[in-house]
Write an enzyme that holds these catalytic residues in place. Structure first.
Site, PDB file in Angstrom:
ATOM      1  N   HIS A   1       0.829  -1.207   0.000  1.00 44.66           N
ATOM      2  CA  HIS A   1       0.000   0.000   0.000  1.00 44.66           C
ATOM      3  C   HIS A   1       0.863   1.257   0.000  1.00 44.66           C
ATOM      4  O   HIS A   1       0.575   2.222  -0.725  1.00 44.66           O
ATOM      5  CB  HIS A   1      -0.921  -0.021   1.227  1.00 44.66           C
ATOM      6  CG  HIS A   1      -1.663   1.255   1.446  1.00 44.66           C
ATOM      7  ND1 HIS A   1      -1.289   2.166   2.409  1.00 44.66           N
ATOM      8  CD2 HIS A   1      -2.744   1.791   0.814  1.00 44.66           C
ATOM      9  CE1 HIS A   1      -2.116   3.191   2.374  1.00 44.66           C
ATOM     10  NE2 HIS A   1      -3.002   2.996   1.421  1.00 44.66           N
TER      11      HIS A   1
ATOM     12  N   GLU B   1       2.216   1.913  -3.421  1.00 45.63           N
ATOM     13  CA  GLU B   1       1.202   2.517  -4.302  1.00 45.63           C
ATOM     14  C   GLU B   1       1.132   4.027  -4.085  1.00 45.63           C
ATOM     15  O   GLU B   1       0.998   4.801  -5.031  1.00 45.63           O
ATOM     16  CB  GLU B   1      -0.146   1.850  -4.025  1.00 45.63           C
ATOM     17  CG  GLU B   1      -1.344   2.523  -4.654  1.00 45.63           C
ATOM     18  CD  GLU B   1      -2.391   2.866  -3.612  1.00 45.63           C
ATOM     19  OE1 GLU B   1      -2.775   4.050  -3.551  1.00 45.63           O
ATOM     20  OE2 GLU B   1      -2.824   1.960  -2.880  1.00 45.63           O
ATOM     21  N   HIS B   2       1.233   4.467  -2.823  1.00 44.82           N
ATOM     22  CA  HIS B   2       1.244   5.905  -2.534  1.00 44.82           C
ATOM     23  C   HIS B   2       2.447   6.592  -3.180  1.00 44.82           C
ATOM     24  O   HIS B   2       2.336   7.717  -3.671  1.00 44.82           O
ATOM     25  CB  HIS B   2       1.297   6.138  -1.021  1.00 44.82           C
ATOM     26  CG  HIS B   2      -0.044   6.162  -0.371  1.00 44.82           C
ATOM     27  ND1 HIS B   2      -0.511   7.243   0.338  1.00 44.82           N
ATOM     28  CD2 HIS B   2      -1.040   5.237  -0.322  1.00 44.82           C
ATOM     29  CE1 HIS B   2      -1.724   6.984   0.803  1.00 44.82           C
ATOM     30  NE2 HIS B   2      -2.060   5.758   0.426  1.00 44.82           N
TER      31      HIS B   2
ATOM     32  N   GLU C   1      -4.146   8.047   7.635  1.00 44.05           N
ATOM     33  CA  GLU C   1      -5.076   7.084   7.043  1.00 44.05           C
ATOM     34  C   GLU C   1      -5.367   5.948   8.024  1.00 44.05           C
ATOM     35  O   GLU C   1      -6.514   5.508   8.169  1.00 44.05           O
ATOM     36  CB  GLU C   1      -4.485   6.540   5.740  1.00 44.05           C
ATOM     37  CG  GLU C   1      -5.468   5.797   4.874  1.00 44.05           C
ATOM     38  CD  GLU C   1      -4.877   5.380   3.535  1.00 44.05           C
ATOM     39  OE1 GLU C   1      -5.588   4.676   2.791  1.00 44.05           O
ATOM     40  OE2 GLU C   1      -3.713   5.732   3.230  1.00 44.05           O
TER      41      GLU C   1
END
Length: 412
Positions: A49, A52-53, A129
């Protein structure tokens, strides 16, 4: 309409999939990396994840600002998301700008800079997040639910990772992870819309020339375990999540038998759960069921929220409905469920974003394109006995439950 579908494989192993829709003026691009959080090793939780950022944070030739400006200059939409089993980079642009969008996507997956200062900044963003997820009751109860379903396994861990794991990541971690997983054998480029297949193949050969062939990534087999978890939290309602070992992607017939089951049981306003739990008893506003398939496992989930003092009654009524579901299915229920699937399938075919995702997912999961006609043929051959057998198989597995609210569930 398979005549609109084309597939090619480049010399380096990259699979190119296109679906031509000549009546539209746009294209949807999906670059699917067959790697998600379940491919992470201990200590790597959250890196897929985080990676991906970092796609948005600059490459060897483009700054983060330039990436944003280039997409805005062609009026395009670009984003990405990470799941348990895949990471997807996607874009929607006018057909005339397809190659420009493709060039940016190719650049970020092959040449991300992973600058330490950008990693430090994005770490703070992901911390927020994670904090947001911890403050969201739905996110929190589902996290605990999956912790029980796949205890001590990658599938049972949060995709975001934890503050402890993500704070350790540096440039070397990202280079090592991409070097292992970001290769041509793990990528599927799928494009739907007003698109020329041969032109896309030619452009992809040029843009992805530095992508090494590599090897397909592997993961540890998933094992459904189950259990109960309770989160004591002062909320307006108590939420109950129930789960059973569901159906994986392995068998298409079983998969669609389970989908019909989920629709009949809790997939719409005429479903048994909606009619009994909400309409007749007034126990819940939101109630339903669905199957979440994975490559080698699945989770059949039932969800409902109710008043705090109605939790035990809700659980008892759900148990009764589960028993009834495993005993009898009416033909009219099957027909309604079939019609729901057919309608959703046919309406979705008009959307380039759906079509691009569909053909990419088909190849990443099944290794072939499955047309709506083939799906409906499977659906139409499913009988009441198949659904009852599926219900008995699923509901005979160990139950998983998760509760968030001020009161715990005494048992199920």
């Amino acid at each position: 309409m398979k005549e609109n579908f084309n597939v090619s494989k480049l010399k380096n192993g990259l699979t190119i999939l296109t679906y031509n829709m000549p009546y539209v003026n746009s294209v949807a691009i999906n670059l699917i990396a067959k790697v998600g959080s379940r491919y992470e090793n201990p200590g790597e939780e959250g890196i897929a994840h985080f990676l991906e950022h970092m796609a948005f944070k600059g490459t060897k030739t483009r700054t983060a600002k330039q990436i944003a400006e280039e997409f805005d200059s062609i009026g395009g939409h670009f984003n990405a998301y990470t799941g348990h089993e895949k990471t997807v980079y996607y874009s929607r642009v006018l057909s005339e700008n397809c190659n420009k969008a493709l060039a940016i996507i190719a650049d970020i997956v092959q040449n991300s800079a992973f600058a330490e200062e950008e990693i430090a900044k994005e770490y703070q963003v992901i911390l927020q997040e994670i904090a947001h997820a911890q403050d969201n009751p739905d996110d929190l109860v589902y996290e605990k639910f999956y912790n029980s379903v796949f205890k001590d396994q990658p599938l049972g861990k949060p995709i975001l990772g934890t503050s402890k794991t993500i704070e350790t990541f540096n440039r070397d971690h990202f280079l090592k992870f991409t070097g292992k997983h970001y290769n041509a054998e793990n990528f599927y480029l799928s494009i739907a819309g007003n698109v020329d297949h041969e032109e896309i193949v030619k452009e992809a050969e040029r843009l992805f020339s530095s992508l090494t062939q590599g090897e397909k990534s592997n993961f540890s087999p998933a094992k459904y375990i189950g259990g109960h978890s309770f989160i004591n939290k002062d909320l307006e309602q108590t939420t109950l999540i129930l789960g059973f070992e569901g159906t994986s992607y392995i068998n298409l017939e079983r998969l669609y038998q389970t989908q019909l089951l989920a629709i009949i049981f809790g997939g719409g306003m005429s479903s048994r759960l909606f009619q009994h739990i909400r309409e007749k008893l007034g126990l819940a506003y939101a109630v339903g069921s669905y199957n979440s398939p994975y490559f080698d496992s699945g989770v059949f989930t039932i969800y409902a929220s109710t008043a705090h003092d109605k939790l035990e009654l809700l659980a008892a009524e759900l148990k009764n409905e589960i028993k009834r579901m495993a005993e009898q299915v009416k033909q009219e229920e099957i027909e309604r469920a079939r019609t729901q699937i057919r309608s959703n399938l046919q309406m979705a075919q008009e959307k380039v974003a759906y079509k691009s995702e569909e053909i990419g997912k088909n190849y990443a999961v099944f290794g072939k394109y499955i047309s709506p006609e083939e799906i409906m043929e499977i659906i139409m051959n499913i009988k009441a006995a198949d659904i009852i057998q599926t219900a008995n198989r699923i509901f005979s597995s160990s139950a998983t439950s998760a509760v968030i609210g001020p009161n715990n569930l005494s048992g199920f």
